[in-house]
Design an enzyme around this catalytic site. Structure first.
Site, short mmCIF file in Angstrom:
data_model
loop_
_atom_site.label_atom_id
_atom_site.label_comp_id
_atom_site.label_asym_id
_atom_site.label_seq_id
_atom_site.Cartn_x
_atom_site.Cartn_y
_atom_site.Cartn_z
N GLY A 23 0.83 -1.19 0.00
CA GLY A 23 0.00 0.00 0.00
C GLY A 23 0.87 1.24 0.00
O GLY A 23 0.69 2.14 0.83
N SER A 24 1.80 1.31 -0.95
CA SER A 24 2.84 2.35 -0.94
C SER A 24 2.48 3.61 -1.71
O SER A 24 3.30 4.53 -1.79
CB SER A 24 4.14 1.78 -1.54
OG SER A 24 3.93 1.33 -2.88
N TYR A 28 -0.66 6.73 4.71
CA TYR A 28 0.46 6.42 5.58
C TYR A 28 1.46 5.47 4.92
O TYR A 28 2.65 5.50 5.24
CB TYR A 28 -0.04 5.85 6.90
CG TYR A 28 -0.61 6.91 7.80
CD1 TYR A 28 0.22 7.79 8.49
CD2 TYR A 28 -1.99 7.08 7.93
CE1 TYR A 28 -0.30 8.78 9.29
CE2 TYR A 28 -2.51 8.08 8.73
CZ TYR A 28 -1.66 8.93 9.41
OH TYR A 28 -2.17 9.92 10.19
N GLU A 50 -2.88 0.46 -8.83
CA GLU A 50 -3.25 1.73 -9.44
C GLU A 50 -3.63 1.55 -10.90
O GLU A 50 -3.06 0.70 -11.60
CB GLU A 50 -2.10 2.74 -9.31
CG GLU A 50 -1.73 3.09 -7.88
CD GLU A 50 -2.84 3.81 -7.12
OE1 GLU A 50 -3.79 4.32 -7.78
OE2 GLU A 50 -2.78 3.86 -5.88
N TYR A 200 -6.28 2.84 13.38
CA TYR A 200 -6.76 4.12 13.88
C TYR A 200 -7.78 3.85 14.98
O TYR A 200 -8.53 2.87 14.92
CB TYR A 200 -7.40 4.93 12.75
CG TYR A 200 -7.90 6.32 13.14
CD1 TYR A 200 -7.02 7.31 13.54
CD2 TYR A 200 -9.25 6.61 13.11
CE1 TYR A 200 -7.46 8.58 13.89
CE2 TYR A 200 -9.72 7.88 13.46
CZ TYR A 200 -8.82 8.86 13.85
OH TYR A 200 -9.27 10.11 14.21
N TYR A 210 -17.08 4.72 13.26
CA TYR A 210 -15.74 4.21 12.98
C TYR A 210 -15.36 3.10 13.97
O TYR A 210 -15.55 1.93 13.68
CB TYR A 210 -14.69 5.34 12.99
CG TYR A 210 -13.38 4.84 12.45
CD1 TYR A 210 -13.13 4.85 11.07
CD2 TYR A 210 -12.41 4.28 13.27
CE1 TYR A 210 -11.95 4.34 10.55
CE2 TYR A 210 -11.23 3.77 12.77
CZ TYR A 210 -11.00 3.80 11.41
OH TYR A 210 -9.84 3.28 10.90
#
Length: 377
Positions: A23-24, A28, A50, A200, A210
């Protein structure tokens, strides 16, 4: 997102750690990639899913971010794979590349937010949802009409059991564990191996949609997976979740009410606000031993103390309760939030002349000598 300047003192003179960032291309994961490349001589591989340019549209924003990241990291021994990180095929390809070029992996950073996942064992496609659990969610929300902010009303129905489970399958720890399994089966985990997955917690203001909702159930599964992986690795390595602070990312902007909450939080924290790069720099310092790991009582690395400070949260709650269309511009940094969202997609960037034509045909970076292949989406 600005990349940090090189810090020779932190990087040292020798080669840096071998890392795999899943997930680069955004949020984050992108921040951790930038910091690792620019300040820690990170080597290894980044993975992102992508979309390429077509005859009708440009490539996805993450495509161009990855191309720019490769430019900033010119000369680094690092490659980018464009593929679905959930698939068995990319796990095999990544393991082949790592084994051939780098040997064992020192660090795996897992930072995936996705709308769906195909289970490689069953072939079932799971779709994630952002919904409360138990009861419906009604709250304020930030709406932009003709660039002017106003306060609207949000109503989300509660998720059912199937939606909860599907979200856990997509956003929980199942795929993270499969990545560790794949590397371990090839004997590609270095002594002292560390792996972290981004998570998170957030405020009680947003908790119903959330942390106490479907996404929270997935994050709890992620944290349970971390503890299981840490126990399994034993003396050979460690696994932790990392609780980051609030940020404006493609993933976070999809969460109802987060725009209002984040706009207020930014106004309250002012110069204490921590960007993803700030937090990624702190994370790298902890992972490399330059700073204490900073675990909470659940074994999580906490980067969100600036957000969860009781005085900060009290001020955010006061502003949240007072916020209406007439007062929102004084209580929250709504213009800042709108500009931050625009920058995720290349807009509102200072110094850019948007009247000047830009080249959109940009190749996916494939550093020479790494033997990297890319796949059509």
């Amino acid at each position: 997102m600005a990349a940090p300047d090189p810090d020779p003192a932190s990087a040292g003179d020798g080669p840096g750690p071998v890392a795999l960032v899943i997930g680069s291309s955004a949020g984050y994961g992108l921040a951790a990639t930038l910091v690792g490349l620019r300040t820690h001589r990170m080597r290894g591989l980044g993975i992102a899913f992508e979309a390429p340019e077509t005859g009708r549209r440009t490539a996805s924003a993450g495509w161009y971010r990855t191309a720019r990241t490769a430019e900033l990291a010119a000369g680094a021994d690092f490659a980018f794979l464009r593929d679905d990180a959930f698939s068995d095929g990319v796990k095999e390809e990544a393991a082949d590349l790592l084994a051939a070029r780098f040997g064992k992996v020192d660090l795996l950073i897992y930072s995936i937010a996705a709308p769906r996942r195909t289970d490689p064992l069953t072939g079932e496609v799971h779709h994630s949802v952002i919904k409360p659990l138990g009861t419906d969610y009604r709250a304020k929300t930030l709406v932009f009409e003709d660039s002017a902010p106003r306060i609207g009303a949000l109503h989300l129905p509660a998720a059912d059991g199937a939606e909860r489970e599907a979200t856990v399958q997509v956003m929980g720890g199942a795929d993270w564990q499969l990545w560790i399994d794949a590397l371990q089966s090839r004997d590609l985990l270095a002594d002292g191996f560390r792996t972290v997955a981004l998570s998170y917690v957030g405020s009680d203001i947003t908790a119903p949609v959330y942390r106490a909702g479907t996404i929270g159930a997935a994050k709890q599964h992620l944290e349970d997976t971390a503890r299981a992986l840490d126990a399994r690795l034993g003396d050979a390595g460690h696994a932790h979740t990392v609780v980051a602070g609030a940020a404006v990312t493609q993933a976070s902007t999809a969460i109802p009410s987060i725009a209002l909450y984040t706009s207020i939080l930014h106004r309250v924290t002012a110069d204490r606000w921590q960007t993803p790069v700030d937090q990624a720099a702190a994370l790298w310092s902890r992972l490399t031993g330059a700073a204490a790991l900073g675990l909470d009582d659940q074994g999580r690395v906490r980067l969100d103390d600036w957000e969860m400070n009781p005085e900060v949260q009290a001020a955010v709650r006061t502003a949240w309760d007072r916020a209406d269309t007439d007062s929102i511009s004084t209580l929250a940094d709504t213009d800042w939030f709108r500009d931050q969202v625009g920058r995720l997609y290349g807009w509102h960037v200072p110094g850019v002349d948007y009247e000047t034509p830009a080249e959109t045909t940009v190749p996916w970076p494939a550093p020479a000598g790494l033997g990297v292949t890319t796949h059509s989406s």
